[in-house]
Design an enzyme around this catalytic site. Structure first.
Site, short mmCIF file in Angstrom:
data_model
loop_
_atom_site.label_atom_id
_atom_site.label_comp_id
_atom_site.label_asym_id
_atom_site.label_seq_id
_atom_site.Cartn_x
_atom_site.Cartn_y
_atom_site.Cartn_z
N MET A 99 0.84 -1.20 0.00
CA MET A 99 0.00 0.00 0.00
C MET A 99 0.87 1.25 0.00
O MET A 99 1.72 1.41 0.87
CB MET A 99 -0.90 0.02 1.24
CG MET A 99 -1.94 -1.07 1.26
SD MET A 99 -2.79 -1.13 2.87
CE MET A 99 -1.56 -2.00 3.82
N GLY A 187 1.42 4.14 5.03
CA GLY A 187 2.29 3.33 4.21
C GLY A 187 2.65 1.99 4.81
O GLY A 187 3.14 1.91 5.91
N SER A 188 2.43 0.88 4.10
CA SER A 188 2.60 -0.42 4.71
C SER A 188 2.32 -1.52 3.70
O SER A 188 2.20 -1.29 2.51
CB SER A 188 1.65 -0.55 5.89
OG SER A 188 0.35 -0.13 5.49
N ARG A 189 2.18 -2.77 4.22
CA ARG A 189 1.79 -3.87 3.37
C ARG A 189 1.09 -4.94 4.20
O ARG A 189 1.21 -4.98 5.42
CB ARG A 189 3.00 -4.44 2.63
CG ARG A 189 3.70 -5.59 3.28
CD ARG A 189 4.87 -6.06 2.43
NE ARG A 189 5.26 -7.41 2.77
CZ ARG A 189 6.52 -7.80 2.92
NH1 ARG A 189 7.50 -6.94 2.75
NH2 ARG A 189 6.79 -9.05 3.21
#
Length: 221
Positions: A99, A187-189
């Site tokens: 993301m 912000g990440s996954r």
């Protein structure tokens, strides 16, 4: 519609934006009108970015035990067999969705079932696509037992900008596919671990849409 996790940040950002406009107007509008316009535009962009980050679009999931839905918006960056060392301690098929800051960051339950495991891990803040991010970054691990797929693990992973992961899953809960499972700020996954041999309906580079994109589908189970 905005996610409840963004309430405090949105209020602070709005206050700072209004204050910034008043200060800029006082010091710049009369003697430096061009600079005032530039500052005003930057403040507006800042506020819009905050608002869009915490947006929570209403999406009705096509609820079914025969498919797995994308838990988040983003780009499919990994589809491979890996060793999962925390819960399964064996090989699993991992699908990873990255993301960016402009994606919707709501995490939704990808399957129906019972939460068998839910654990938070403090950690580092490596960039989300770093190979060691899934083991060293701040993260939460959740396992849901589904009637068709068995145990499915998903992991929320913080990135370089993310500083807080919110996870609503608690062990013993019965969860419904598509419902709000948490939030990752900035912000990440998310990694999804599936049994080896699970059919995959996406490919590398695909744009996933939370509650809409089908990650896997089984027929007549």
């Amino acid at each position: 519609m905005f996610h409840k996790e963004g309430g405090k940040i949105i209020l602070i950002a709005t206050f700072l934006s209004v204050l910034g406009v008043f200060v800029a107007d006082y010091f710049l509008s009369e003697n430096f009108p061009i600079i005032f316009k530039i500052v005003g535009a930057l403040i507006l962009v800042f506020l819009v970015l905050i608002l869009q980050f915490f947006r929570n679009p209403t999406r009705i999931a096509d609820n079914s035990d025969n498919h797995i839905l994308a838990p988040v918006d983003g780009k499919v960056v990994v589809i491979e067999e890996v060793y999962e060392s925390e819960y399964f301690k064996d090989k699993r098929l991992m699908v990873s969705i990255f993301m960016s800051p402009i994606n919707v960051h709501v995490t939704r339950y990808c399957v129906n079932g019972i939460v068998k495991y839910s654990k938070y891990h403090p950690g580092k803040y490596l960039v989300a696509w770093h190979p060691k991010a899934s083991e060293e970054n701040e993260r939460t691990t959740v396992v849901i037992e589904n009637r068709v797929y068995g145990e499915i693990l998903y992991r929320q992973i913080a990135g370089a900008l993310a500083r807080r992961i919110v996870n609503y899953a608690q062990e013993g809960m019965r969860v419904v596919q598509g419902k709000d499972a948490g939030f990752i700020k900035f912000g990440s996954r998310v990694d999804i671990y599936l049994p080896i041999g699970t059919p995959i309906n996406v490919k590398l580079g695909d744009k996933a849409i939370g509650n809409k994109t089908i990650i896997s589908k089984k027929i007549n189970e």
